[in-house]
Design a protein around this motif. Structure first.
Motif, PDB file in Angstrom:
ATOM      1  N   ARG A 105     -27.839  23.217  39.293  1.00  0.00           N
ATOM      2  CA  ARG A 105     -28.920  24.180  39.521  1.00  0.00           C
ATOM      3  C   ARG A 105     -29.338  24.832  38.201  1.00  0.00           C
ATOM      4  N   ALA A 106     -28.361  25.098  37.355  1.00  0.00           N
ATOM      5  CA  ALA A 106     -28.676  25.692  36.052  1.00  0.00           C
ATOM      6  C   ALA A 106     -29.584  24.746  35.263  1.00  0.00           C
ATOM      7  N   TYR A 107     -29.282  23.454  35.340  1.00  0.00           N
ATOM      8  CA  TYR A 107     -30.085  22.463  34.623  1.00  0.00           C
ATOM      9  C   TYR A 107     -31.518  22.426  35.159  1.00  0.00           C
ATOM     10  N   HIS A 108     -31.633  22.366  36.516  1.00  0.00           N
ATOM     11  CA  HIS A 108     -32.966  22.247  37.117  1.00  0.00           C
ATOM     12  C   HIS A 108     -33.782  23.534  36.987  1.00  0.00           C
ATOM     13  N   ASN A 109     -33.084  24.660  36.903  1.00  0.00           N
ATOM     14  CA  ASN A 109     -33.817  25.936  36.796  1.00  0.00           C
ATOM     15  C   ASN A 109     -33.751  26.515  35.390  1.00  0.00           C
ATOM     16  N   PHE A 110     -33.550  25.636  34.434  1.00  0.00           N
ATOM     17  CA  PHE A 110     -33.379  26.099  33.057  1.00  0.00           C
ATOM     18  C   PHE A 110     -34.559  26.965  32.602  1.00  0.00           C
ATOM     19  N   GLU A 111     -35.750  26.599  33.080  1.00  0.00           N
ATOM     20  CA  GLU A 111     -36.941  27.339  32.642  1.00  0.00           C
ATOM     21  C   GLU A 111     -36.934  28.790  33.114  1.00  0.00           C
ATOM     22  N   SER A 112     -36.219  29.058  34.199  1.00  0.00           N
ATOM     23  CA  SER A 112     -36.196  30.445  34.698  1.00  0.00           C
ATOM     24  C   SER A 112     -35.127  31.282  33.966  1.00  0.00           C
ATOM     25  N   PHE A 113     -34.358  30.638  33.109  1.00  0.00           N
ATOM     26  CA  PHE A 113     -33.349  31.359  32.332  1.00  0.00           C
ATOM     27  C   PHE A 113     -34.055  32.178  31.251  1.00  0.00           C
TER      28      PHE A 113
END
Lengths: 237, 174
Positions: free
Chosen positions: B45-53
């Motif tokens: 999930r961290a990988y797929h939502n990296f842009e929201s980091f």
């Protein structure tokens, strides 16, 4: 202060527990391998759908759903407005004029006689002739000539409750108003049925006119439900 | 950002935080295999939502993801357990996880009591006491305000003590 002393009560155990619970090196590597495997499979080619595209797609799908859902309603409205039923002519070939049946009656002067009705015995029919017992003759229904017809109905109070409506369907399948209103204009329906009459459970006087000759199917509705139908032959003159 | 760079970044984070996250999930659910699955899903999930980091503290962000996944799992499990209970009336057996074998007697008692208290108490105790996050870090992970974190920790510790007494591991202080 006691509160904070209590708060530190198990700190040593908690720390120790944290140190003892661990993920084995091998398991850690396996999980990472699986993560990288899944990342490699899915995401580099992940397609981004633009928001505007999504918007139009949603709009189209919603419109289609609304159209599909409202189709039966629209059809009903169109039929009500135009009185047309396109597929009716298909059935017209099988139309058979409804039979006549007689009701015994005693006239005002005490003589016995009978009424002749067209329709279905013990269900519905309208008066098309009368006379002395055994002598009653059927009066023809003539194109364009308005006439009075007394409708009779047999049935339960529940099924005979509601406004009386007649939809006339001619041989080409067109739906026409055949009932005449107070101002000589044709109407789809009258009010509720009257009480018992001539042995029938309900009755209603009507005036009807048929604009063309040939077979006519009269769909009779009481309230929202179709009660039955009567098929008559309308003569040219 | 290039997918390979993101992948590399996630790999680095995994090396640094995977064990910590695993421990957190394990203390929350007490199931080794499931904790491993949640760990894997956390990094995916961290990988797929990296842009929201948003460039916040990575550890807090990862723990927040893990916490959401853990809660999802607990809710799902609760629903399934309810269904099974209502169909067969059979209780789900509560086996001792292999991991707890390494704990000594006092730690095991504490672990057992921890598993039986309210989830919100358990999560704040795990974060503050076991994982030693600060109050502000815990606020960030849990999405709570400072006061809620403190109150729940205090109540949680009381509940934990009460549970230990109930189990007969501790005597109530007069």
């Amino acid at each position: 202060m006691k509160q904070f002393e209590e708060m530190n009560e198990y700190d040593r155990e908690f720390k120790s527990m944290n140190n003892k619970i661990n993920l084995a090196q091998k398991e850690q590597e396996d999980i990472l391998y699986q993560i990288n495997n899944k990342i490699g499979r899915k995401s580099p080619t992940r397609r981004q759908v633009s928001p505007i595209w999504k918007y139009y797609l949603t709009l189209t799908v919603t419109s289609l759903i609304i159209i599909i859902l409202s189709l039966p309603l629209l059809t009903n409205i169109i039929q009500d407005r135009t009185g047309n039923l396109n597929n009716e002519s298909i059935h017209q070939q099988n139309w058979e004029v409804s039979p006549t049946f007689k009701l015994p009656v005693t006239f005002g002067d005490g003589t016995k006689g009978e009424y002749v009705l067209v329709g279905k015995e013990e269900k519905l029919g309208f008066l098309v002739g009368s006379g002395k017992e055994g002598e009653a003759a059927v009066q023809p229904i003539v194109k364009g000539k308005a006439n009075k017809y007394m409708w009779h109905f047999w049935g339960s109070e529940e099924e005979l409750n509601g406004d009386f409506k007649v939809v006339g369907i001619n041989e080409t399948g067109e739906r026409e108003k055949v009932l005449l209103g107070n101002n000589e204009e044709t109407v789809w329906n009258y009010g509720e049925l009257g009480g018992s009459n001539n042995g029938a459970d309900k009755h209603i006087p009507s005036s009807m006119v048929f604009p063309t000759s040939g077979l006519w199917k009269l769909e009779v509705y009481i309230g929202d439900k179709m009660f039955d139908e009567v098929i008559v032959h309308v003569q040219e003159n | 950002m290039d997918q390979d760079i993101i992948k590399q970044r996630v790999n680095d984070w995994y090396h640094t935080y995977s064990n910590d996250i695993y421990k957190y999930v394990f203390f929350m659910i007490g199931e080794h295999d499931q904790a491993k699955d949640i760990l894997q899903d956390t990094f995916l999930r961290a990988y797929h939502n990296f842009e929201s980091f948003q460039g916040e503290k990575v550890k807090n962000w990862l723990f927040r993801i893990a916490r959401n996944l853990t809660i999802d799992y607990i809710r799902k499990k609760k629903t399934i357990a309810c269904l099974i209970d209502s169909i067969s009336s059979s209780k789900v057996t509560n086996k001792t996880p292999e991991q707890t074998i390494v704990l000594n007697e006092t730690e095991r008692e504490l672990y057992d009591a921890l598993r039986k208290i309210k989830r919100s108490y358990r999560e704040v105790i795990v974060l503050r006491k076991i994982k030693e996050f600060s109050v502000s870090e815990s606020c960030h992970i849990l999405g709570w305000n400072e006061n809620k974190v403190k109150v729940n920790l205090h109540r949680g510790m009381k509940a934990l003590r009460k549970q230990l007494v109930k189990e007969g591991y501790r005597h109530e202080t007069i």
